[in-house]
Write an enzyme that holds these catalytic residues in place. Structure first.
Site, PDB file in Angstrom:
ATOM      1  CG  ASP A 297      -2.226   0.757   0.956  1.00 45.35           C
ATOM      2  OD1 ASP A 297      -2.205   1.696   0.128  1.00 45.35           O
ATOM      3  OD2 ASP A 297      -3.263   0.449   1.574  1.00 45.35           O
ATOM      4  CD  GLU A 503      -6.622   5.202   2.917  1.00 44.48           C
ATOM      5  OE1 GLU A 503      -5.744   4.823   3.705  1.00 44.48           O
ATOM      6  OE2 GLU A 503      -6.389   5.466   1.724  1.00 44.48           O
TER       7      GLU A 503
END
Length: 617
Positions: A297, A503
């Site tokens: 990521d 997020e």
């Protein structure tokens, strides 16, 4: 200065087998690798952000990949042509290197091509799970692939196949369901994005040419199971729980030929997933026989340590030995390349591990046809936000709506609403706000709170488009009781919900709808027959209000095609959606998922009232 190593193969490059598309992919990989120096191999393993992907950087470090982060665009409201030109400029730099290995460019296209102005924005995954319609999701994958390719991009960081077990998580809207079976069904988006696997190709990365894109199953693994739903936190679970809840969709993704898998920021029983060799190498690569790219990521390797980047050389070593193939972003590119080089030369990282990574990267590039056709053109520009794709998104909106309440009893339903009425009220913060409707990961990373972010239809506009021309539609975002009392409305549509987030910024301990949402709902519904439409990325606190409203609809984050909401409210289509998430009563029940021994929800998993289509002239 980089100290260049020497490639083993001294044959002339002009006749190299890797340049011949008639040779089998594995032969081409082996041949190309025989020409590659260590520096050229390490460069393939790095993905740089668009702003850092200068011609000098690409050529100096032999970079293998570039990407756009959330909201990273060539210019505000950039056209497909501007995107294509930007990607091609980077590609030209890559092709001008000694071996001419093309770059692969990635982007977060998580509900349509969401970074791009005028793209079709589909409902977020939380709504798509409700449809339980794998064919619909496959068609969304096909449409998204065309819109992404229209901008010259060949790779998407989607789908998210997280199984969100706690709606307090800020990424819960990126998850199709709390039930792994629905998530597994929805992996049909992968052949939509990449193309249908040819017979006998099971488990090998596959991308069917220039109208398709490489996909990415993410985030491996357990991202949806963290403590209290805290983003990138620790998932504490035994192996049986991991394998039965969070892993199953990866079997499907690998079998369907997914090209890449992204590792999760989160930890598993205290060990950062980016350093988890047992699961990345032992399980994903060896047991599932995944042959594609394992990518980090964004700055995921930096985040192995606390504080971030504290002992970077250790983090690089831990990630590479765990089985990572490609680094997405780096705080310091020179440092990353330097650490990798010294650790390989010092025999800390075996050359076999580097070769494994590069083979996988080249396998995806060869399979996609990037070597034969590396440059993008403008031929698909008319696909971006085209009518056909917007109609598909509208269909998805219709099928994703869940009717939670419809009148006090079945004999007196409020919905479908009559199109012909004297005067109706549309109220609420979310009735005329395209940014709210689309949610996070739209134009920017965190989403926007306006109507001019992109092209689309708000719910208010959709209502006006749908009602009889003689019906007076009055819009008042937060009307006072005197105004409501004196206006004699036939009924009201109140649209409220969450404001955009992405997020960790969406992590929530209370899951409440912020004011003035609740007061608008109480003021209006206390005085007029009303349907409340909730725009949210997850179930939110509704228990105190259910008895005060006549009808309640969960619309999730529907995207740009708000007309789909009006289609169902007014009965052109019936409500069919069934909850793919449990709707809790109070947050102190969480986490609470279908099948749990103590299960006392406000609305259970699978709940959803239905209505029949009632075409009104």
């Amino acid at each position: 200065m980089l100290c260049f190593s020497v490639a083993a193969n001294k044959e002339p490059l002009a006749n190299a087998k890797y340049k011949n598309p008639k040779e089998p992919v594995e032969v081409r990989i082996k041949n190309l690798m025989s020409y590659m120096t260590l520096e050229e191999k390490l460069g393939q393993m790095v993905q740089v952000e668009r702003v850092n992907a200068t011609t000098k950087v690409i050529k100096s470090y032999f970079i293998g990949s570039a990407f756009s982060g959330g909201g990273s665009v060539p210019a505000p409201n950039a056209t497909p042509e501007a995107w294509v030109n930007m990607v091609n400029k980077i590609q030209k730099a890559a092709l001008s290197t000694r071996l001419g290995i093309p770059i692969i460019y990635g982007v977060d296209a998580v509900h349509g091509h969401n970074n791009v102005y005028n793209a079709t924005i589909f409902p977020h995954n939380v709504g798509l799970g409700v449809t339980r319609d794998p064919n619909l999701v496959k068609r969304i994958g096909e449409a998204t692939a065309l819109e992404v390719r229209a901008t010259g991009i060949q790779y998407v960081f989607a789908p998210c196949i997280a199984v969100c077990r706690d709606p307090r998580w800020g990424r819960c809207y990126e998850s199709y369901s709390e039930d792994h079976r629905i998530v597994q069904q929805m992996t049909e988006i992968i052949p939509g994005l990449q193309g249908d696997l040819p017979r006998g190709h099971k488990g090998v990365p596959f991308v069917a040419g220039k109208t398709k894109v490489a996909a990415c199953a993410k985030h491996f693994v357990g991202d949806g199971g963290t403590l209290r739903g805290m983003n990138a936190n620790d998932t504490v679970i035994n192996s049986n729980g991991l394998l039965s809840i969070h892993m199953p969709a990866y079997y499907d993704a690998v079998n369907k030929g997914v090209a890449t898998v992204m590792v999760s920021y989160s930890s598993l029983n205290g060990l950062k997933m980016h350093a988890n060799k047992k699961l990345i190498t032992g399980f994903l690569k060896k047991k599932l026989k995944f042959k594609g790219i394992v990518i980090s990521d964004f700055l995921g390797v930096d985040q192995i340590t606390t504080p971030i980047h504290a002992n970077y050389s250790h983090s690089v070593y831990a990630a590479i030995t765990a089985g990572l193939d490609m680094f997405m972003g780096s705080s310091n590119l020179t440092e990353l390349i330097g650490d990798l080089t010294s650790q390989v030369k010092g025999k800390l990282i075996p050359m076999s591990r580097i070769n494994d990574a590069v083979e996988r990267i080249l396998r995806v590039k060869f399979t996609m046809g990037l070597f034969e056709d590396p440059m993008a053109d403008h031929s698909l520009a008319n696909k971006l936000g085209c009518k056909e794709h917007r109609e598909l998104a509208r269909e998805a909106v219709r099928k994703s709506l869940v009717l939670l309440k419809n009148g006090e009893n079945a004999d007196k339903p409020l919905l479908p609403l009559p199109k012909k009425a004297k005067k109706i009220l549309v109220a609420g913060t979310h009735a005329d706000n395209l940014g709210y409707q689309c949610g996070g990961w739209t134009i920017t990373w965190q989403g926007l709170k306006s109507n001019n972010l992109t092209i689309g239809t708000t719910i208010l506009t959709a209502v006006k488009n749908t009602v009889d021309p003689t019906t007076q539609v009055v819009y008042n975002e937060n009307p006072e009781t005197n105004f409501i009392n004196s206006s004699h409305f036939d009924y009201a549509i109140v649209v409220i919900g969450e404001t955009p987030y992405a997020e960790g910024y969406g992590d929530s301990t209370n899951l409440t709808i912020s004011e003035p949402g609740p007061s608008t709902m109480e003021n209006v519904c206390g005085l007029v027959k009303c349907v409340v439409v909730v725009i949210s990325g997850r179930p939110v606190m509704m228990q105190p209000y259910v008895t005060k409203v006549d009808a309640l609809v969960a619309a999730w984050l529907p995207g740009t095609e708000g007309q789909g909401v009006a289609d169902v409210l007014f009965g052109d289509y019936g409500f069919t959606g069934k909850l793919a998430r449990t709707w809790f009563r109070t947050v102190d029940q969480l986490p609470m998922n279908v099948g749990d021994p103590r299960y006392d929800p406000l609305y259970p998993f699978g709940f959803g009232l239905t209505t029949k289509a009632n075409k009104q002239l």
